[in-house]
Design an enzyme around this catalytic site. Structure first.
Site, PDB file in Angstrom:
ATOM      1  CG  ASP A 224      -2.251   0.882   0.857  1.00  0.00           C
ATOM      2  OD1 ASP A 224      -1.950   1.827   0.794  1.00  0.00           O
ATOM      3  OD2 ASP A 224      -3.306  -0.029   1.220  1.00  0.00           O
ATOM      4  N   GLY A 250       4.471   1.795  -1.562  1.00  0.00           N
ATOM      5  CA  GLY A 250       4.828   2.145  -3.069  1.00  0.00           C
ATOM      6  C   GLY A 250       3.664   2.983  -3.329  1.00  0.00           C
ATOM      7  CG  ASP A 251       1.623   5.641  -6.642  1.00  0.00           C
ATOM      8  OD1 ASP A 251       0.797   5.063  -7.310  1.00  0.00           O
ATOM      9  OD2 ASP A 251       1.895   6.709  -6.640  1.00  0.00           O
ATOM     10  CG  PHE A 252      -1.950   0.665  -6.494  1.00  0.00           C
ATOM     11  CD1 PHE A 252      -2.379   1.715  -7.387  1.00  0.00           C
ATOM     12  CD2 PHE A 252      -2.542  -0.124  -5.443  1.00  0.00           C
ATOM     13  CE1 PHE A 252      -3.492   1.988  -6.843  1.00  0.00           C
ATOM     14  CE2 PHE A 252      -3.772   1.040  -5.146  1.00  0.00           C
ATOM     15  CZ  PHE A 252      -4.308   2.158  -5.225  1.00  0.00           C
ATOM     16  CG  HIS A 270     -14.807  -0.233  -5.928  1.00  0.00           C
ATOM     17  ND1 HIS A 270     -15.853   0.078  -4.870  1.00  0.00           N
ATOM     18  CD2 HIS A 270     -13.646   0.053  -5.435  1.00  0.00           C
ATOM     19  CE1 HIS A 270     -15.632   0.709  -4.054  1.00  0.00           C
ATOM     20  NE2 HIS A 270     -14.203   0.513  -4.046  1.00  0.00           N
TER      21      HIS A 270
HETATM   22  C1  LIG Z   1     -10.912   0.580  -0.030  1.00  0.00           C
HETATM   23  S1  LIG Z   1      -9.580   0.715   0.499  1.00  0.00           S
HETATM   24  C2  LIG Z   1      -9.448  -1.104   0.395  1.00  0.00           C
HETATM   25  C3  LIG Z   1      -8.644  -0.931   1.337  1.00  0.00           C
HETATM   26  C4  LIG Z   1      -8.377  -2.928   1.495  1.00  0.00           C
HETATM   27  N1  LIG Z   1      -7.767  -3.501   0.321  1.00  0.00           N
HETATM   28  C5  LIG Z   1      -9.530  -3.260   1.861  1.00  0.00           C
HETATM   29  O1  LIG Z   1      -9.884  -4.337   1.472  1.00  0.00           O
HETATM   30  O2  LIG Z   1     -10.123  -3.225   2.842  1.00  0.00           O
HETATM   31  C6  LIG Z   1      -8.099   1.130  -0.841  1.00  0.00           C
HETATM   32  C7  LIG Z   1      -6.738   1.603  -0.791  1.00  0.00           C
HETATM   33  O3  LIG Z   1      -5.616   1.723  -1.829  1.00  0.00           O
HETATM   34  C8  LIG Z   1      -4.669   2.638  -0.995  1.00  0.00           C
HETATM   35  N2  LIG Z   1      -4.026   2.978  -2.357  1.00  0.00           N
HETATM   36  C9  LIG Z   1      -5.086   4.664  -3.220  1.00  0.00           C
HETATM   37  N3  LIG Z   1      -3.860   4.915  -3.769  1.00  0.00           N
HETATM   38  C10 LIG Z   1      -2.854   4.027  -4.007  1.00  0.00           C
HETATM   39  C11 LIG Z   1      -1.645   3.828  -4.631  1.00  0.00           C
HETATM   40  N4  LIG Z   1      -1.450   4.822  -5.495  1.00  0.00           N
HETATM   41  N5  LIG Z   1      -0.882   3.120  -4.388  1.00  0.00           N
HETATM   42  C12 LIG Z   1      -1.037   1.854  -3.638  1.00  0.00           C
HETATM   43  N6  LIG Z   1      -1.855   2.261  -2.461  1.00  0.00           N
HETATM   44  C13 LIG Z   1      -3.467   2.799  -3.027  1.00  0.00           C
HETATM   45  C14 LIG Z   1      -5.089   3.055  -0.389  1.00  0.00           C
HETATM   46  O4  LIG Z   1      -4.814   3.699   0.623  1.00  0.00           O
HETATM   47  C15 LIG Z   1      -6.521   2.074   0.517  1.00  0.00           C
HETATM   48  O5  LIG Z   1      -5.572   1.251   1.352  1.00  0.00           O
END
Ligand SMILES: C[S@@+](CC[C@H](N)C(=O)[O-])C[C@H]1O[C@@H](n2cnc3c(N)ncnc32)[C@H](O)[C@@H]1O
Length: 360
Positions: A224, A250-252, A270
């Protein structure tokens, strides 16, 4: 209220769409009354928020109490709390005894307690603190497509959350509450042949920790944003899985951890539009190589139990982010465009499905 009154001939109609003015599509209420309840939703949301914030359900967890006692235990005014619980009793949140002037939990009340399995207290706090104000801007979104939150907060939602540790904590806590929505799907994941699973956007590691505890052969990585994944260490430690599950910040949109045989993206895609999803899937495809498994836990519009959840989440995506809920055809085309084959969609007893794919 000028809606038609309920009559046996109207409520007993069963075949075909309900005629205009029918009460059968309105839970037996006159359409204008049913509509008024919908329109009042913003007030009810705030009422739920203030009782959740004050901790009213928590002080009633052991049983009904005089309203005055509940008010003093939570530091709010007795006369106004009495009116709130009376209103929310009609929504099955509290049980209010006007003669005794006592209040207890109604059938839904325990979901506002802080420590029940299906608690939504952190969702109540986060939605009202973060989502409520932006939704006043949905009118503009409808015309220009800019998420209302981006306009209200002055930046994309996740950038805004990242600015303050309390926002990160509140968001992760709400996501933890919403795990209940995904539990059936997480329980349905077929991980028998998986050795190393990377949880993309795995937040504070709650989901992966539970999976690792359940499947003792599984190794894992919670991936994350760096400031989010920092919160995963204590969760993994408490679950006793730090020997098999690590973290990676990191950043996905840039890259994700390479070399695992399976990747999970639970409640992630989503949040993003098709172009953004294509980039995320491309980063996973590059990291995974060919023949890796990809598990998406998402709603599939029109499929699975509780389709109304997909409809509500779609509204959340419209107001808060660029994302949307997708149909099976949408998922197939998104995956194939990014070099994945959709293998199957597994419906579960909950609102989420498991979408299984393989990298080609
Ligand atoms: C809706 S939450 C879902 C979290 C988890 N998978 C769950 O089901 O509870 C979205 C997640 O994506 C992460 N996120 C958002 N942008 C991101 C990025 N650019 N790189 C990595 N993670 C990211 C957020 O920090 C958050 O934890």
């Amino acid at each position: 209220m000028n809606g038609p009154s309920t009559s046996a001939s109207v409520t007993s109609a069963t075949a075909g769409p309900a005629p205009a003015g029918s009460t059968s599509a309105c839970g037996g209420r006159a359409p204008a009354v049913a509509m008024l309840r919908l329109l009042a939703g913003f007030q009810v949301s705030q009422a739920l928020y203030v009782v959740a914030r004050a901790g009213v359900a928590d002080v009633l967890a052991a049983g009904p109490r005089p309203v005055a006692e509940a008010a003093s235990a939570t530091g709010v005014r007795t006369d106004l709390l009495r009116r709130l619980v009376r209103t929310l009793a009609a929504e099955h949140v509290f049980a209010f005894d006007a003669d005794q002037d006592t209040v207890g939990l109604g059938p839904l009340g325990h979901t506002l307690c802080s420590d029940t399995d299906d608690s939504l207290r952190d969702v109540a706090l986060m939605w009202m603190d973060t989502h409520y104000a932006p939704f006043a801007g949905l009118w503009s979104t409808l015309h220009d497509g800019v998420p209302a939150a981006e306009r209200e907060l002055g930046k994309p939602l996740f950038d805004w959350i990242a600015e303050e540790p309390e926002r990160v904590e509140g968001f992760s806590a709400a996501m933890g509450n919403l795990l209940a929505l995904r539990q059936d799907a997480l329980d349905s994941l077929d991980l028998r042949k998986v050795h190393h699973l990377v949880d993309i956007g795995g937040a504070d590691g709650t989901a992966l920790a539970a999976l690792a505890r359940r499947h003792e052969w599984l190794w894992g990585t919670v991936f994350d944003l760096p400031h989010v994944v920092a919160g995963a260490e204590p969760v993994l430690r408490a679950a006793g899985v730090t020997d098999r599950v690590g973290t990676w910040g990191g950043d996905f949109f840039e890259s994700v951890p390479p070399g695992a045989d399976a990747y999970l993206a639970c409640f992630i895609l989503h949040d993003w539009n098709d172009d953004q999803c294509a980039v995320i899937l491309d980063r996973i495809r590059r990291a995974a190589g060919s023949r890796a498994r990809l598990f998406l836990v998402e709603t599939v519009v029109g499929e699975g139990a509780a389709p109304e959840v997909a409809a509500l989440l779609d509204l959340t995506m419209m107001g808060m982010l660029n994302g949307r809920e997708r149909s099976r055809a949408d998922w197939r085309s998104l995956l194939s465009g990014a070099g994945f084959r959709l293998d199957r969609v597994v419906a579960t007893n909950g609102p989420m499905c498991v979408i299984e794919a393989t990298s080609l």
